[in-house]
Write an enzyme that holds these catalytic residues in place. Structure first.
Site, PDB file in Angstrom:
ATOM      1  N   GLU A   1      -3.123   7.940  -4.132  1.00 51.01           N
ATOM      2  CA  GLU A   1      -3.410   7.075  -5.018  1.00 51.01           C
ATOM      3  C   GLU A   1      -4.706   7.145  -5.558  1.00 51.01           C
ATOM      4  OE1 GLU A   1      -2.031   2.836  -4.878  1.00 51.01           O
ATOM      5  OE2 GLU A   1      -3.846   2.313  -5.731  1.00 51.01           O
TER       6      GLU A   1
ATOM      7  N   HIS B   1      -1.007   0.199  -9.874  1.00 50.63           N
ATOM      8  CA  HIS B   1      -1.810  -0.655  -8.992  1.00 50.63           C
ATOM      9  C   HIS B   1      -2.493  -1.894 -10.014  1.00 50.63           C
ATOM     10  CE1 HIS B   1      -3.591  -1.138  -4.996  1.00 50.63           C
ATOM     11  NE2 HIS B   1      -3.308  -2.540  -5.500  1.00 50.63           N
TER      12      HIS B   1
ATOM     13  N   ARG C   1       0.753  -1.062   0.069  1.00 45.50           N
ATOM     14  CA  ARG C   1       0.030  -0.152   0.119  1.00 45.50           C
ATOM     15  C   ARG C   1       0.809   1.191   0.005  1.00 45.50           C
ATOM     16  NH1 ARG C   1      -3.396  -2.837  -1.404  1.00 45.50           N
ATOM     17  NH2 ARG C   1      -5.174  -3.376  -0.357  1.00 45.50           N
TER      18      ARG C   1
END
Lengths: 316, 316
Positions: free
Chosen positions: A258, A277, A229
């Site tokens: 993000e 991602h 993360r």
């Protein structure tokens, strides 16, 4: 349908995806309506999850590895009689492969190669590195970390796996001589670390785990890979370390913030690899989920322990 | 120095490189002058090689994997009483790692990611692939091919190794279930090949082994990696296949012509990765040679068979 066949429902999609129907059949169960099903394979989000489950349902397989959203939606608490399993571990191999790809591309100077328009062999020579003989510290020895270890050791890398307990990491393909270090000893590991792969869950303890202090203790040749993360790395400190050459580079499949906004320095730094991602894209995810479902249906039918059980108390 | 220690000389460099001195010590021998040495570790070219070796010298370790130059200079023939070893195999791991890097970067769409300046996750998702469950055909099962196999199998790839004889490929870390196919059956392999790694020697037989016909039988997702010699691929046919999307891409550490001239289409095709024959740069080569020396000194001291013995009759 034989009298002993275990009825398993798949939701919420109609028609049921072929791959999941096949997984249920391969697992030795039969596809059923939710009413009367002993298990539910859930292929949607928490928002669509049924308010009530029939009493017949003993087990629910959720489609995500991280199940915070299901906890937050109260779904786990609402069904105390049901065993829930997550897809933890199912997607690890693809993410680990992505981490390996970014690490190798970084160490072997691929980003600069791709910008070249002429041969320049002598310029490139000194920048091409190897993982052989290098120490790769993997922070987090969950599914991704454990999947990555057997990919790194055949390259001659020395792996230091960091977990909470420090108990030796084991698993398929993990050599006995892999070193395991407890998280509270992490500070002693940086000095002999060549490269770092961040693969730990996002918790208050792991927030900004890689900060200016840690980055300063790495090497000008070190690559930092994050497939966990974004919050585990202090982004501004990373940008500084990349810009100054304090570290070799960073490979990020996750960022903070993000999505990474347009114009962010990480888009233009020549030693930053950013992937949006997508280390576990839907088409790979779905195939891996189907494999996981088949394995868990086999276990359910046989009355064996299920993979990736969710603990209602721990919250994951 | 104990009475039983084996004296080993290093030439021609004075002072002796630390890494080689360490390798000799690690191997269990002691560094010595050439006079009285039982072995000579040679770190120079054939031009500087001594005209005469002392009678004490039983073994000479040469620093190259290919030793044509030493044969041509008459050095092997001039010392019939001496065993020579090459560095064959020592440099394979670095080249195999490079091949893996290019293949993974291609399959996971890294070149396009590096050109992106914004998140665009949905655009990228469908293009991110995996080696898991894919068939990688390695043409050439020499040192590089054999080093690559144990790097690919932990990723879940199925490997088809192609060698001349079709005799099952064996070696450290190579699983028993790796499929070996003789070169004369290569035509039957393309249809089930996902990706190709070219790692065979350049001979009249292997010239343009990958031509328009072969490229037409691969898949739009196939990557072709070349870490052998440029001549094994028909460059114009490759450029066409890359431009039309007939294959997914190519990763080339060697080209034809080489060096690849400025302005060549391979420099600008978005699905071509070109590295300037730097998969085994000098600094990695020297470290690998030192490792090879240490391993061979151990064997020499123990009276065991040496790695990479040169056969004066066969010429390699």
């Amino acid at each position: 349908m034989s009298e002993t066949a275990v009825p398993v429902a798949i939701g919420p999609t109609t028609p049921v995806p072929t791959m999941l129907a096949k997984a249920v059949a391969e697992g030795g169960a039969v596809l059923s309506e939710l009413a009367g099903a002993r298990a539910l394979i859930w292929n949607g989000g928490p928002g669509e999850f049924p308010e009530q489950l029939p009493d017949s349902v003993e087990w629910v397989q959720l489609p995500a590895a991280g199940v915070e959203d299901w906890f937050n939606a109260g779904i786990i608490a609402r069904h105390p009689q049901v065993r829930f399993t997550s897809a933890a571990g199912a997607f690890s191999a693809s993410v680990a492969e992505h981490a390996l790809m970014m690490l190798l591309a970084g160490v072997r100077y691929l980003p600069e190669h791709l910008r070249a328009g002429s041969w320049r062999q002598q310029d490139f020579f000194p920048h091409v590195g190897t993982l052989r003989g290098k120490t790769v510290t993997i922070v987090g020895a969950g599914g991704i970390g454990r999947a990555l270890i057997p990919m790194l050791t055949p390259l001659g890398a020395h792996v230091v796996a960091v977990n909470r307990s420090g108990r030796p990491v084991t698993g398929p393909g993990i050599p006995d001589d892999v070193e395991t270090v407890p998280a509270d000893q992490l500070g002693k590991v940086w000095q002999r670390t060549d490269h770092v792969v961040v693969a730990a869950p996002a918790t208050p303890d792991t927030r900004h785990l890689i900060d200016a202090d840690v980055l300063a203790r790495l090497k000008p040749s070190s690559w930092v890979i994050n497939v966990a993360r974004g919050s585990l790395i202090h982004t501004d400190a990373l940008v500084s370390a990349l810009a100054s050459g304090a570290i070799g580079g960073a490979g990020l499949d996750v960022t903070d913030p993000e999505p990474l906004p347009d114009g962010h320095p990480l888009w233009v730094l020549p030693n930053a690899i950013v992937t949006p991602h997508d280390s576990n894209p839907p088409q790979l995810r779905f195939a891996a989920f189907a494999d996981h479902v088949a394995a868990n249906v086999v276990r359910f039918v046989a009355g064996r322990e299920l993979l990736a059980p969710i603990d209602p108390q721990r919250g994951y």
